[in-house]
Design a protein around this motif. Structure first.
Motif, mmCIF file in Angstrom:
data_model
loop_
_atom_site.group_PDB
_atom_site.id
_atom_site.type_symbol
_atom_site.label_atom_id
_atom_site.label_comp_id
_atom_site.label_asym_id
_atom_site.label_seq_id
_atom_site.Cartn_x
_atom_site.Cartn_y
_atom_site.Cartn_z
ATOM 1 N N UNK A 127 0.598 -0.847 -0.333
ATOM 2 C CA UNK A 127 -0.401 -0.226 0.334
ATOM 3 C C UNK A 127 0.807 1.129 -0.282
ATOM 4 N N UNK A 128 0.968 2.733 -1.166
ATOM 5 C CA UNK A 128 1.328 3.325 -0.635
ATOM 6 C C UNK A 128 1.804 4.417 0.078
ATOM 7 N N UNK A 129 0.441 4.661 0.781
ATOM 8 C CA UNK A 129 0.041 5.077 1.906
ATOM 9 C C UNK A 129 -0.357 4.385 3.282
ATOM 10 N N UNK A 130 1.345 3.333 3.802
ATOM 11 C CA UNK A 130 1.235 2.870 4.774
ATOM 12 C C UNK A 130 1.979 3.666 5.685
ATOM 13 N N UNK A 131 1.239 3.803 6.897
ATOM 14 C CA UNK A 131 1.464 4.153 7.966
ATOM 15 C C UNK A 131 1.836 4.044 8.687
ATOM 16 N N UNK A 132 1.617 2.206 9.068
ATOM 17 C CA UNK A 132 2.439 1.238 9.435
ATOM 18 C C UNK A 132 3.658 0.602 9.677
ATOM 19 N N UNK A 133 3.749 0.499 8.282
ATOM 20 C CA UNK A 133 5.026 -0.457 7.164
ATOM 21 C C UNK A 133 5.436 0.543 5.943
ATOM 22 N N UNK A 134 6.414 1.974 7.169
ATOM 23 C CA UNK A 134 6.101 3.350 6.635
ATOM 24 C C UNK A 134 7.796 3.096 5.459
ATOM 25 N N UNK A 135 8.498 2.304 6.209
ATOM 26 C CA UNK A 135 9.799 2.082 4.451
ATOM 27 C C UNK A 135 9.357 1.496 3.920
ATOM 28 N N UNK A 136 7.937 1.322 3.518
ATOM 29 C CA UNK A 136 7.370 0.035 2.491
ATOM 30 C C UNK A 136 7.993 -0.994 2.061
ATOM 31 N N UNK A 137 8.670 -2.220 3.773
ATOM 32 C CA UNK A 137 9.152 -3.488 3.628
ATOM 33 C C UNK A 137 9.073 -4.045 1.652
ATOM 34 N N UNK A 138 8.089 -4.808 1.091
ATOM 35 C CA UNK A 138 7.724 -5.214 0.164
ATOM 36 C C UNK A 138 8.965 -4.951 -0.455
ATOM 37 N N UNK A 139 9.012 -3.561 -1.177
ATOM 38 C CA UNK A 139 10.468 -3.758 -1.939
ATOM 39 C C UNK A 139 11.569 -4.269 -1.710
ATOM 40 N N UNK A 140 11.866 -4.065 -0.299
ATOM 41 C CA UNK A 140 13.446 -4.746 -0.087
ATOM 42 C C UNK A 140 12.911 -5.976 -0.191
ATOM 43 N N UNK A 141 12.038 -6.551 0.541
ATOM 44 C CA UNK A 141 11.366 -8.068 0.221
ATOM 45 C C UNK A 141 11.909 -8.765 -1.589
ATOM 46 N N UNK A 142 10.998 -8.161 -1.818
ATOM 47 C CA UNK A 142 11.466 -8.072 -3.831
ATOM 48 C C UNK A 142 12.943 -8.142 -3.955
ATOM 49 N N UNK A 143 13.252 -7.268 -3.653
ATOM 50 C CA UNK A 143 14.974 -7.426 -4.142
ATOM 51 C C UNK A 143 16.061 -7.956 -3.987
ATOM 52 N N UNK A 144 15.303 -8.619 -2.057
ATOM 53 C CA UNK A 144 16.675 -9.789 -2.251
ATOM 54 C C UNK A 144 15.661 -10.940 -2.879
ATOM 55 N N UNK A 145 14.602 -11.223 -3.308
ATOM 56 C CA UNK A 145 13.811 -12.507 -3.618
ATOM 57 C C UNK A 145 13.984 -12.759 -4.958
ATOM 58 N N UNK A 146 14.664 -11.018 -5.838
ATOM 59 C CA UNK A 146 15.012 -11.773 -7.529
ATOM 60 C C UNK A 146 15.866 -12.261 -7.732
ATOM 61 N N UNK A 147 17.449 -12.314 -6.198
ATOM 62 C CA UNK A 147 18.511 -13.114 -6.537
ATOM 63 C C UNK A 147 17.812 -14.698 -6.404
ATOM 64 N N UNK A 148 16.926 -15.744 -6.722
ATOM 65 C CA UNK A 148 16.389 -16.328 -5.888
ATOM 66 C C UNK A 148 16.370 -16.605 -8.065
ATOM 67 N N UNK A 149 16.183 -18.602 -8.213
ATOM 68 C CA UNK A 149 16.364 -18.142 -9.553
ATOM 69 C C UNK A 149 14.887 -19.106 -10.165
ATOM 70 N N UNK A 150 14.491 -19.766 -9.263
ATOM 71 C CA UNK A 150 13.577 -20.726 -8.392
ATOM 72 C C UNK A 150 12.035 -20.261 -9.192
ATOM 73 N N UNK A 151 11.250 -18.887 -9.103
ATOM 74 C CA UNK A 151 10.220 -18.686 -9.186
ATOM 75 C C UNK A 151 9.336 -18.846 -10.541
ATOM 76 N N UNK A 152 8.636 -19.219 -10.295
ATOM 77 C CA UNK A 152 7.787 -19.694 -11.416
ATOM 78 C C UNK A 152 7.026 -17.869 -12.111
ATOM 79 N N UNK A 153 6.696 -17.274 -10.784
ATOM 80 C CA UNK A 153 6.112 -16.353 -10.646
ATOM 81 C C UNK A 153 6.869 -15.116 -9.078
ATOM 82 N N UNK A 154 7.178 -14.221 -9.470
ATOM 83 C CA UNK A 154 7.659 -13.042 -8.851
ATOM 84 C C UNK A 154 7.050 -11.713 -9.161
ATOM 85 N N UNK A 155 6.312 -11.278 -8.248
ATOM 86 C CA UNK A 155 6.029 -9.592 -8.646
ATOM 87 C C UNK A 155 5.496 -9.360 -7.460
#
Length: 355
Positions: free
Chosen positions: A223-251
């Protein structure tokens, strides 16, 4: 003379370079709007259940939740979506806020179950204990699903030989992400391979050992207006998961003008107000719930039934900017196409009002 020769050489090189260069036209991809199509045509049955007491660290708790199933499903066995809520201070029984989602999952032909995660936070509450407690609580629920499939009437509904344990999705919300990857690893060691994860506004506080050898599909909703997880942690998680190559879908999908709390129907507070910004374009709670319902089913159809066409998981669809008329930013990496479709750098995206 020497100056003349050098000048002539430079001129010739420049002329040859110009002659050998062809200007490549840049193809501008037009923004794409997607309407998510779901049926929601099944008649359903929903049960609030309390199976009884269990024990964590010598402290008793009740194994509670909500389960929804289609009354007459076309398929012999029901594919499963387990909702693992986060922690909201202003409500008790965290599962209650996701009844709307379990019922919509069932209306589309799946088994939906939301578990009460309160004990994970109340039992000797520390951040580390949630990480340990959630996998234990979910494990007990999976055991009960197994018993129901074997013919024990755990939920007061007939589930004998009706559960497809080869197709289980986990839908985690907020801080529950801290335990989801630990949970998937532990379940795989017990013979339950959870192949599909949907992380809604996930936190990334400490644990970055994702343990995703068996996980083939991961979708992150932020969520763009996230007042609880203000760092929008999903982006950092996505960046780390990009290093793995076994996913059929990563979005990763950023839902613009949405907040953190409104995905749980029982929360009262508007956490976007913590950001001290203009909220005139903030979307409503009902809009967020409707979006998550259809987003979940679209994802389950992609993972469980290989239905990709005209979805954000379709590699032929470029630059998705709207889903169901709501503004989004979408990133996708698949086994078919490992390149991001959006040229904006994901690591440059910042949360609002962060110091």
């Amino acid at each position: 003379m020497r100056k003349f020769i050098i000048t002539s050489i430079i001129f010739i090189i420049t002329l040859l370079s110009a002659c050998g260069t062809k200007e490549n036209p840049i193809e501008i991809l037009k923004p794409t709007e997607i309407e998510q199509k779901t049926s929601g045509s099944y008649e359903i049955e929903t049960i609030d259940f309390n199976i009884g007491e269990r024990n964590i660290a010598d402290i008793n708790y009740s194994l509670k939740g909500i389960i929804s199933i289609p009354k007459e499903a076309k398929q012999k066995k029901l594919k499963v979506a387990i909702i693992v809520p986060g922690y909201y201070k202003d409500i008790k029984s965290q599962d209650k806020g996701f009844r709307y989602l379990t019922e919509y999952i069932a209306k589309n032909g799946y088994l939906g179950i939301a578990i009460d995660t309160d004990p994970a936070y109340y039992l000797k509450h520390t951040v580390d204990n949630e990480y340990e407690n959630i996998p234990k609580i979910v494990d007990e629920h999976i055991k009960m699903l197994k018993e129901s499939n074997e013919g024990n009437n755990v939920y007061d509904i007939d589930l004998k030989n009706k559960i497809d344990f080869k197709h289980i999705a986990l839908i985690s919300n907020s801080i529950s992400k801290e335990a989801i990857f630990k949970l998937t690893k532990e379940q795989s060691e017990k013979g339950i391979n959870i192949l599909t994860l949907l992380l809604v506004n996930p936190t990334n506080n400490k644990y970055n050992d994702f343990n995703i050898d068996n996980v083939k599909n991961i979708s992150i909703l932020v969520s763009e207006l996230d007042g609880e997880v203000v760092g929008l942690d999903g982006f950092s998680i996505y960046n780390m998961l990009k290093e793995y190559k076994n996913q059929n879908i990563l979005s990763l999908t950023l839902l613009k003008n949405a907040n953190h709390n409104y995905f749980n129907s029982k929360t009262k507070s508007n956490d976007a107000q913590n950001l001290d910004i203009d909220l005139s374009k903030q979307i409503s709670r009902l809009e967020q719930e409707k979006f998550l319902k259809k987003f979940t089913i679209t994802y389950l159809k992609a993972c469980f039934r290989n239905k990709y066409d005209n979805t954000i998981y379709d590699t032929k669809v470029p630059t998705v900017t709207k889903i169901d008329s709501l503004d989004v930013i979408n990133y996708l990496q698949t086994s078919k196409n490992e390149k991001l479709k959006d040229i904006r750098k994901i690591n440059e995206f910042k949360g609002k009002n962060i110091k």
